[in-house]
Design an enzyme around this catalytic site. Structure first.
Site, short mmCIF file in Angstrom:
data_model
loop_
_atom_site.label_atom_id
_atom_site.label_comp_id
_atom_site.label_asym_id
_atom_site.label_seq_id
_atom_site.Cartn_x
_atom_site.Cartn_y
_atom_site.Cartn_z
CE LYS A 194 -4.09 1.97 2.47
NZ LYS A 194 -4.76 1.76 3.67
CB SER A 250 -8.16 3.80 2.67
OG SER A 250 -7.51 3.23 3.65
CB SER A 304 -8.76 1.30 5.69
OG SER A 304 -9.20 2.55 5.61
#
Lengths: 504, 492, 95
Positions: B78, B158, B182
């Site tokens: 990420k 997210s 997330s």
């Protein structure tokens, strides 16, 4: 401006006589003292003064994304020791908060500080004023916080430059109560604070390098009234400037009030070149600091054992030392005050004293006064002349003790000792070695002196006759001649004694 | 997609160890898959050269018998984790071009264990979002589509790049971060597993901060076992993070056990909300039955402050974010916008207005407001008190149960743009995931079924602090019984 | 607690977010909607509740006072939009 002030003592004392009547000034100080540590409050970067710009900076200090603070235990310890030395309560639970504002030298966009729950609570310290009277100044709190970096505005016409070397250096903010009423009190308070911090080693007190600086809160009021609106003068970095800033600011406020105006609470800056304060409007709009608990750190919890360990590590404090010098050593309050005003000086004196007592085989009390007088007289005079402080004295305390011992046992006379001391200052050699090598020992051999006296009398038969016919004043002439003959080294007391015998 | 890209991490490790294929072959297959999947927009930065170098190193280590636990495993990172020398953006324009001179604690551990990173995965800007639509690099498109539709769906957020990439079989696993859901919500939206461990298990050092007291790294992968294999390499004490927990990291993957006899599974009644999607409610009931089948006892529990969790979260998280994001000021890194003749303050304001997207600006505004003079007590302090009540709810629940079972999200994935205009509707996505985040508890989502449109739904298991082992075991029991084998049909 | 355009402008200034005049009104609307929703917390009784201070009840040793960092000027400045002579450079600040 000073002719407007009437100094009639402490507290009630420093009164500004305005056109409409007397005004009293109320002062509170926030002293920022750099904690003496090798590394920063929340990072392992060094704290040393100076250095290439941004070379003493870690990624944490520069606020890089994802960087996190880790608390330096030595800073905690020094804050607790400082709190104990200032007679304050220690808060076993405290917490770091974020103080949010934008500035070029504040890389994270917030300062980590202790806003709501400081590590140290209330206390008070006795402060001795110039006239010898003692007042007490209350401490409101002490908290730990990070210093910001430094902006340099004069290296480029269009840009300011930012150096983060100081960013993250640990500071103790020592907040006084609004207990002071004159520039002199404020000055004495800072001097006392500085001597305590230096004595316990929590701050080096170096005001030129910014290790200690003060925000001064000034307000004025009619004697007996409640507090007036205050202005804060930021970042004043010497005791003299603190006093000048207060004098100017108090007068400014009185003039505003007397002409019917009101004081705006604001932050001001002291300009030492002009001796005046001026408004620092650039920071005015940043007053909503949006404090909240720093989520990257745990609450700071102290055990009773840790606090006791801090207490046990404290040396004798200046006030206690001064009292001991007076009572146990019999020094005058003046000498005791001078010798304990600074940690380096008192350490030097105690070494001198211990060595003197050992070398002379006498009690410390018996040698204290001579040692104190020599140190504050001859030594301080010489250091003053050379522009050195005690830490850089070319003569060590042990060497000083040897000199005093040679003086005490008669090896050196007073004048010879001064001569030897001058050579010590120049060469760094020991007193005994200098006296030996340069033949500067006092002559106390009765036989040799008797012979010298006989020579002088024989060489001056007319003077001898005059003396014998009653001209007593000529005794001094004979002493002088004998001293001269000995090259200044004869023991004057012995010369007197032997000469009296010889002259019958 | 090639056979190699369909393997789980566990099977990849076996294949590599048995020399059935090399790490170079494995990683090359994934690099090709990444290139082919660019329509998903899952990656912000691809690092095929780094991946191949890691693969070659893994092959050498495998040959020498010195291979780390994740040697040659193709993963995605990420883009909230700082990676040394590789652009790290948090999906924000303000960090375009930022190359950190440091490696995050979690990715450093993974790289030491031998992973091959294929690149930096897209996300909601600064992890603020539940659909991966707030990225300055464009939205991520889910590999999933509803039956009979070619409308684009969100991958959740997210960690939307992470969920899309794992579900699309272009990486074996991906790191995520979870602040209010997330990891778990995007895992549920894309039919994969994802765990957020206990707050403090994974170092936050080098992870770009959103909300410090909530942020926690974790992993998304295609099986419970894979999550355990990855997490045991990612977790561990880091003395550079003051909130890092100094506790041994169990060998979770070796401890997996789907027999739940003697365990009490709590069903929090407040999670059964009015108007709950019928299929979600039914799946939850199925989950309860599977737990019973695995030997667990089912217990009805109450978490009375559940309804307060979202508003609490939307005070605490923006408040911390408004402060954490103050460092993006155009002085030391990232983008700078300086209007002609502008002052320092003009530069700050222009840089931040141009560099932050609408959702980030909105949350900075909320956070700044709730901390500002006069409002702190009413908002931030109040929220931290309610947060304490929410944590106490869980503590009380642990008196009567060992784990909690809930749905992960109230619905399946929605269409791109469907909720963009209504922030609060978007925030409600996290209603089931936020409470565990506020309490710092380990929580995991496993894919458990499909809705009427053929889209994945997840179930969530929440555990006591540091009981990731219990969470993994319960999720394994669900995984085995759900028999979830659906995968997106390639359209890209 | 209703947010008007003036408050929006003040908060944007505190947060250093440039705001075009036409952005203030819609933003005020959005913030009011969110704050109105958040306001439901005011109904929760928290009279006897201590605010959460730490997410996990952990303690840890403090860092030893050792120099372990610094000396990385090049790294510190490498990403700077503007630097000169080892400093970060910003528009001139007049005090």
């Amino acid at each position: 401006m000073t002719d407007m002030y009437k100094d009639d003592g402490r507290k009630a004392g420093w009164i500004i006589e305005g056109r409409t009547g007397p005004w009293e000034v109320v002062l509170g100080l926030e002293v920022h003292a750099q904690v003496s540590t090798l590394s920063k409050l929340f990072s392992g970067a060094p704290t040393a003064f100076g250095g290439e710009p941004n070379a003493q900076v870690s990624l944490v200090d520069a606020g890089f994304p994802g960087m996190l603070p880790v608390l330096n235990g030595a800073c905690v310890k020094q804050a607790v020791r400082t709190g104990l030395a200032l007679g304050c309560t220690i808060n076993r639970w405290s917490r770091f908060d974020r103080k949010n504002y934008f500035y070029a030298d504040l890389p994270q966009g917030y300062q980590i500080s202790q806003h709501q729950h400081p590590i140290v609570g209330e206390g008070a310290i006795p402060v001795t004023l110039e006239d010898g009277s003692i007042t007490s100044v209350g401490i409101e709190r002490i908290h730990l916080e990070q210093d910001a970096g430094k902006s340099v505005h004069d290296l480029s016409p269009t840009q300011s430059y930012v150096d983060l070397n100081r960013s993250g250096v640990a500071l103790m903010e020592i907040v006084s109560k609004p207990d002071m009423r004159s520039p002199a009190e404020a000055g004495a308070y800072v001097a006392t604070l500085r001597s305590i911090l230096r004595a316990i080693g929590s701050c080096d007190g170096n005001m030129q390098e910014g290790s200690m600086r003060a925000d001064v809160n000034v307000s004025v009021r009619r004697p007996g009234d409640g507090f007036g609106t205050r202005c804060e003068i930021k970042n004043v970095n010497s005791i003299r400037f603190i006093q000048q800033a207060i004098s100017y600011e108090a007068q400014r406020q009185v003039e505003i009030l007397e002409s019917g105006g009101t004081i705006q609470q604001e932050t001001r800056l002291f300009d030492p070149d002009r001796g005046e304060t001026r408004s620092l409007r650039s920071k005015e709009d940043a007053h909503d600091y949006r404090y909240f608990p720093e989520p990257d750190l745990l609450p700071l919890e102290l055990t009773p054992a840790f606090i006791e360990q801090c207490r046990a590590s404290l040396p004798e404090l200046p006030a206690a030392k001064k009292a001991r010098f007076e009572t146990a050593l019999g020094l005058s309050p003046y000498l005791a005050a001078v010798l304990t005003a600074d940690a380096d000086q008192s350490r030097w004196f105690e070494t001198l004293l211990a060595e003197s007592a050992r070398r002379q085989g006498r009690d410390a009390a018996a040698v204290a006064e001579k040692a104190a007088n020599w140190m504050t007289g001859d030594l301080f005079g010489a250091l003053n002349r050379l522009g050195l402080d005690i830490a850089h004295s070319p003569v060590s305390a042990t060497q000083g003790a040897e000199l005093l011992a040679l003086l005490a046992d008669g090896t050196l006379s007073g004048p010879l000792a001064k001569q030897v001391f001058e050579i010590m200052l120049e060469t760094g050699e020991d007193a005994g070695a200098i006296a030996e090598a340069r033949g500067l020992k006092q002559l106390s051999d009765s036989g040799a002196l008797e012979a010298a006296i006989a020579d002088v009398l024989a060489a001056n038969p007319d003077k001898l006759a005059e003396y014998r016919s009653g001209k007593d004043k000529l005794f001094g002439f004979f002493v002088g001649q004998v001293m001269k003959a000995s090259g200044g080294k004869a023991n004057p007391a012995l010369v007197n004694e032997l000469l009296k015998a010889a002259l019958g | 997609m090639s056979a190699l890209t369909r393997l789980t991490v566990a099977r990849m490790r076996e294949g590599l160890a048995a020399k059935r294929f090399s790490a170079r072959e494995l990683v090359s297959a994934h690099i090709a898959a990444v290139e082919a999947a660019r329509p998903l927009n899952a990656f912000i930065t691809e690092t095929p050269d780094e991946a191949l170098a890691a693969a070659d190193a893994a092959d050498a280590a495998l040959a020498a018998g010195t291979a780390g636990a994740l040697a040659g495993i193709p993963v995605g990172i990420k883009d909230l984790f700082a990676t040394r020398g590789v652009q790290t953006t948090a999906a924000s324009a303000i960090l375009k071009g930022f190359r950190p001179p440091y490696e995050s604690g979690v990715t450093a551990r993974m790289k030491a264990a031998g992973v091959a990173s294929l690149g930096k995965l897209n996300l909601d800007e600064f992890a603020m979002g539940s659909s991966n639509e707030t990225s300055a690099f464009g939205p991520v498109v889910s590999p999933w589509r509803a039956v009979g539709s070619d409308a684009k769906l969100v991958p959740g957020g997210s960690s939307g790049g992470s969920s899309a990439a794992v579900a699309a079989r272009i990486v074996a696993a991906a790191t995520g971060t979870d602040t209010g859901g997330s990891i778990r919500q995007p895992a549920a939206f894309t039919g994969i597993a994802g765990i957020k461990p206990t707050y403090g298990r994974c170092s936050r050092w080098g992870i770009i901060a959103f909300a410090s007291s909530l942020d926690q790294a974790g992993v998304l992968a295609r099986s419970v076992e894979d999550c355990a294999i990855l997490l045991e390499q990612m977790a561990g004490y880091d003395d550079r993070d003051s909130t890092s927990i100094n506790a041994p990291v169990p060998h979770w993957s070796a401890m997996l056990n789907a027999k739940l006899a003697g365990l009490r599974i709590g069903i929090p009644r407040e999670y059964r909300m009015d108007g709950m999607d019928a299929r979600v409610a039914a799946l939850w009931d199925e989950g309860i039955a599977w737990m019973k089948d695995a030997g667990a006892t089912i217990v009805d529990v109450s978490l009375p402050n559940t309804a307060h969790a979202l508003p609490t979260y939307y005070i605490v998280a923006p408040a911390e974010a408004s402060s954490n994001l103050a460092r993006y000021d155009g002085v030391r890194f990232g983008q700078r916008v300086l209007p002609d003749g502008g002052s320092l303050n003009d530069m700050y304001a222009a840089t931040r207005a141009a560099g932050f997207g609408a959702e980030v600006r909105r949350r900075i505004m909320i956070g700044t407001y709730v901390l500002s003079a006069g409002y702190y007590d009413a908002y931030y302090l109040k929220a931290q008190k309610v947060r304490a009540l929410i944590a106490q709810d869980f503590e009380k629940a642990w008196e009567s149960c060992d784990l909690l079972l809930t749905p992960t999200a109230p619905t399946a994935a929605f269409g791109l743009g469907a909720k963009s205009a209504d922030p609060i509707a978007m925030y409600l996505n996290d209603v089931f995931t936020v409470p565990a985040s506020l309490a710092g508890l380990p929580a995991m989502s496993v894919p458990a079924g499909l809705d009427a449109a053929g889209l994945p739904l997840g179930l969530q298991v929440i555990g006591r602090p540091l009981d990731e082992a219990g969470v993994f075991n319960a999720c394994l029991a669900l995984e085995q019984r759900a028999g979830f084998t659906a995968a997106p049909v390639r359209w890209w | 607690m209703s947010v008007n355009e003036k408050i929006v402008a003040r908060v944007a200034s505190l947060a250093r977010l440039a705001l075009k005049p036409e952005e203030a009104a819609p933003l005020a609307g959005e913030l009011n909607a969110i704050l109105g929703w958040i306001d439901q917390l005011q109904a929760v009784n928290t009279d006897a509740v201590e605010p959460m201070n730490a997410v996990m009840p952990i303690t840890r040793d403090w860092r030893a006072d050792e120099v372990t960092d610094g000396g990385i000027q090049a790294d510190i400045l490498a990403n700077a939009p503007a630097s000169a002579h080892g400093f970060f450079a910003v528009p001139k600040v007049i005090e």
